[in-house]
Scaffold this motif. Structure first.
Motif, short mmCIF file in Angstrom:
data_model
loop_
_atom_site.label_atom_id
_atom_site.label_comp_id
_atom_site.label_asym_id
_atom_site.label_seq_id
_atom_site.Cartn_x
_atom_site.Cartn_y
_atom_site.Cartn_z
N GLU A 117 -28.62 -4.25 7.95
CA GLU A 117 -28.82 -3.98 6.44
C GLU A 117 -27.41 -3.76 5.60
O GLU A 117 -27.91 -3.69 3.92
CB GLU A 117 -30.08 -2.82 6.45
N GLU A 118 -26.59 -2.65 5.86
CA GLU A 118 -25.80 -2.62 5.20
C GLU A 118 -24.46 -3.75 5.22
O GLU A 118 -23.59 -3.78 4.13
CB GLU A 118 -24.34 -2.40 6.45
N TRP A 119 -24.84 -4.77 5.87
CA TRP A 119 -23.65 -6.40 5.77
C TRP A 119 -24.91 -6.44 4.54
O TRP A 119 -24.10 -7.03 3.07
CB TRP A 119 -24.21 -7.36 6.62
N LEU A 120 -26.43 -6.81 4.17
CA LEU A 120 -26.64 -7.34 3.27
C LEU A 120 -27.33 -6.64 1.51
O LEU A 120 -26.76 -6.69 0.41
CB LEU A 120 -28.63 -7.31 3.59
N GLN A 121 -27.25 -5.19 2.17
CA GLN A 121 -27.26 -4.39 0.93
C GLN A 121 -25.97 -4.75 -0.46
O GLN A 121 -25.17 -4.04 0.59
CB GLN A 121 -27.69 -3.06 1.42
N GLY A 122 -26.54 -4.62 -1.47
CA GLY A 122 -25.28 -4.45 -1.84
C GLY A 122 -25.40 -2.98 -2.83
O GLY A 122 -26.06 -2.30 -2.78
N ILE A 123 -24.14 -2.51 -3.29
CA ILE A 123 -24.09 -0.32 -4.13
C ILE A 123 -24.43 -1.05 -5.52
O ILE A 123 -23.78 -1.74 -6.02
CB ILE A 123 -22.82 -0.64 -3.71
N HIS A 182 -27.49 -7.35 -6.77
CA HIS A 182 -28.08 -8.72 -5.89
C HIS A 182 -27.63 -8.41 -4.20
O HIS A 182 -26.70 -8.83 -3.73
CB HIS A 182 -27.73 -9.54 -5.86
N ARG A 183 -28.86 -8.50 -3.87
CA ARG A 183 -29.04 -8.63 -2.41
C ARG A 183 -28.30 -9.39 -1.81
O ARG A 183 -28.47 -10.99 -2.63
CB ARG A 183 -30.27 -8.27 -1.64
N LEU A 213 -40.82 -2.23 -0.98
CA LEU A 213 -40.24 -2.33 -2.57
C LEU A 213 -39.05 -1.77 -2.83
O LEU A 213 -38.79 -2.56 -4.01
CB LEU A 213 -40.84 -1.77 -3.12
N ASP A 214 -38.35 -1.20 -1.96
CA ASP A 214 -37.02 -0.28 -3.04
C ASP A 214 -35.83 -1.67 -2.46
O ASP A 214 -35.26 -0.73 -2.46
CB ASP A 214 -36.78 0.81 -2.54
N GLY A 215 -36.43 -2.70 -1.48
CA GLY A 215 -34.95 -3.93 -1.11
C GLY A 215 -34.16 -3.57 -0.24
O GLY A 215 -33.43 -3.53 0.08
N VAL A 216 -35.58 -2.44 1.04
CA VAL A 216 -34.42 -2.02 1.35
C VAL A 216 -34.99 -2.63 3.17
O VAL A 216 -36.38 -3.02 3.15
CB VAL A 216 -34.50 -0.61 2.53
N GLN A 269 -22.45 -6.80 -5.04
CA GLN A 269 -23.29 -7.75 -4.02
C GLN A 269 -23.45 -7.35 -3.17
O GLN A 269 -21.86 -7.59 -2.21
CB GLN A 269 -22.48 -9.25 -4.58
N GLY A 270 -24.33 -7.80 -2.35
CA GLY A 270 -24.08 -7.45 -1.07
C GLY A 270 -24.14 -9.06 -1.08
O GLY A 270 -23.98 -10.62 -1.26
N LYS A 271 -24.04 -8.92 0.55
CA LYS A 271 -22.71 -10.18 1.63
C LYS A 271 -24.00 -10.72 1.96
O LYS A 271 -24.66 -10.69 2.63
CB LYS A 271 -21.74 -9.93 2.28
#
Length: 571
Positions: free
Chosen positions: A185-191, A63-64, A172-175, A217-219
């Motif tokens: 991007e690095e902060w929001l993107q989850g793993i 979840h972003r 579309l890939d959530g990036v 989860q993304g922050k």
């Protein structure tokens, strides 16, 4: 038949029976041996093969992180959606549900069958991305071999076009592709995580076995903007662009005490939830407030006056003779609108005298004006981290470059962004301190850096207040109940063959309220085509409407309230 022949026939039959029996025994022994081998020697292999046909590693989508305004209102959220894909090698071409499937994915049967044929040697082809869960459930209920449904997330923007230039959007890939979504991007993107699941022959998940890798989860991210002010500024900016038939416009509103951006809006805009009409030029994608540069014009004159006062050569009582309304500098004529005669430093700002600013600048050390411009942040990247933010241009001119030094004093020959211009006016509101501007909500404000004495900053602020009063160029920036200080700017746009005679940039930069400054705001309107094009006619009224509404929303106490006179009834 003789007895001897009968005995031979019976012997032959007996031999054949024993042969068949022996063969059956050998077959039984072979089966038993194979069963023993499968259960003892090949048990692990068979188990792995069986698991490979029913156990699959599935992705757990991450979840972003949510983006919100300073009050926690959502600006960007992730909503659950589904992706439908197929394995062409497993796809059942004889299924009676193909027509229904084609309809659900927005296609037709023939197109779908052609697609299957084209990718027959592949094992993965998208059919439809970001479908609603309800639509995806209908696809699953068709039970077509080779068609699968995965869960993912789609980004949704509640404020739509109002905050899109700041927030940006994802692909579309959530990036992240633009704006804050890209910058952080690095902060929001989850793993994404992984899990082991059991699936049936149709690819449907029937059991979750265990988690292989945990999902992270993304922050969340909280911006500095106030969505209420953002809506107000956007509405007024859009109306002004339409009324004046302008090419574009931008506005920035800063918190004086922290340097936080309370509103940042641009025109033209677009809806990030539906980007199908963006067009090829992508002109509306730019956040002009941080990427577009322009010559600031007369909005630089307060900084030129500050440089004069800080030099020690001038005082608040100093006068400058601007007669006869123009001045020749190395063959170039610099003019005022008319002959203003002898002006005080404050009246140079009030009347926006180019001649007065020129005489002051040329009487100072060659770097004096430029140093002040540099110290308040011009010619430097603001450092907000926003993708593509510009540093503008603040050239260095040698002592003998008199024309360039003169034009710089009244805002030509350099370039700034709306955000830079707003930052440069912070010292007038803070008593001489410049602050870093921030697009993120700050836990506590920074102390700021002193760039001019408090006495000078306060004096310039009072001078700029006269611009919005009777006789000033920015009277339409006045706000009922509040004292407003500011400066208008009207500059010719640069064309193919130099400055265009009929294209302008209309600008207003100001501070309110003067008694206890809370807001610094800048308005830039590009190429208004109506009868009005001066900064005092186009940008100043927009400043008044937005800043006036912002002060009331923020509960800033009026500093110029005139109580209503009692109504006397004559008998």
């Amino acid at each position: 038949m003789s007895d001897e022949q009968g005995l031979q026939a019976r012997a032959a039959r007996g031999w054949r029976l024993w042969l068949v029996f022996a063969l059956l025994c050998l077959i039984a022994a072979g089966v038993a041996g194979k069963m023993l081998s499968l259960n003892v020697q090949e048990q692990d292999f068979l188990k792995r093969q069986g698991d490979a046909r029913v156990l699959r590693t599935a992705i757990i989508p991450a979840h972003r992180g949510m983006i919100s305004d300073r009050n926690g209102l959502p600006l960007s959220v992730s909503a659950p959606v589904s992706t439908v894909w197929m394995n062409p090698k497993e796809f059942d071409l004889q299924s009676g549900a193909i027509t229904k499937l084609a309809s659900l994915i927005g296609s037709d049967k023939n197109a779908l069958l052609k697609r299957v044929a084209r990718f027959r040697d592949k094992q993965f082809v998208y059919l439809k991305r970001q479908m609603t869960p309800a639509q995806a459930e209908q696809v699953e209920e068709l039970h077509i071999p080779g068609v699968y449904v995965d869960r993912e997330y789609k980004r949704f923007y509640p404020a739509a076009e109002v905050a899109t230039h700041l927030v940006g959007f994802t692909g579309l890939d959530g990036v992240g592709q633009e704006g804050i979504e890209l910058a952080f991007e690095e902060w929001l993107q989850g793993i994404p995580g992984k899990k082991l699941v059991m699936r049936d022959l149709l690819g449907r998940t029937v059991k979750h076995i265990r988690e292989l890798e945990p999902m992270v989860q993304g922050k969340d991210l909280q911006l500095s903007i106030d969505l209420r002010l953002q809506y107000l500024a956007y509405r007024e900016l859009k109306a002004a662009v339409q009324a004046h038939q302008a090419d574009s416009a931008a506005m920035v509103v800063l918190d004086v005490h922290t340097g936080e951006v309370l509103a940042m809006v641009n025109q033209p805009s677009y809806n990030p939830n539906d980007r199908s009409n963006l067009g090829k030029g992508m002109e509306s994608l730019r956040n002009r407030a941080v990427t577009d540069t322009f010559e600031p014009g007369s909005t630089m004159k307060p900084l030129t006056i500050a440089a004069a006062l800080m030099s020690g050569k001038y005082t608040l009582d100093s006068k400058v003779d601007t007669s006869p309304g123009y001045i020749r500098v190395k063959g170039k004529t610099i003019r005022d609108h008319r002959n203003y005669g002898v002006l005080s430093l404050g009246r140079i700002i009030t009347k926006s005298s180019n001649v007065g600013a020129t005489k002051l600048a040329l009487s100072l050390h060659g770097d004096a004006v430029r140093n002040v411009f540099h110290n308040v942040g011009l010619g430097q990247v603001p450092g907000t981290g926003f993708p593509g933010e510009q540093a503008g241009v603040l050239p260095y001119f040698a002592e003998n470059r008199l024309v360039e030094r003169a034009t710089m004093s009244y805002g030509y020959g350099l370039s700034v962004t709306p955000l830079q211009l707003a930052q440069s006016y912070l010292p007038f509101a803070t008593g001489g301190l410049v602050r870093h501007v921030s697009l993120l909500k700050l836990d506590r404000p920074e102390s700021g850096t002193r760039v001019m004495p408090k006495k000078v900053a306060d004096a310039i602020l009072r001078m700029m207040e006269t611009v919005t009063q009777s006789g000033g160029t920015g009277r339409r920036a006045a706000i009922e109940g509040y004292r407003v200080a500011g400066k208008t700017g009207t500059v010719h746009k640069v064309g193919v063959n130099g400055y265009a005679d009929d294209q302008y940039m209309s600008i207003f930069a100001g501070v309110a309220p003067v008694d206890n400054p809370a807001i610094v705001a800048v308005v830039m309107v590009d190429n208004p085509k109506g009868q009005e094009y001066y900064g005092g006619e186009v940008a100043a009224p927009l400043f008044s409407r937005v800043v006036g509404g912002a002060l009331r929303m923020l509960n800033v106490a009026p500093d110029n309230w005139q109580p209503a006179k009692p109504h006397v009834v004559m008998k």
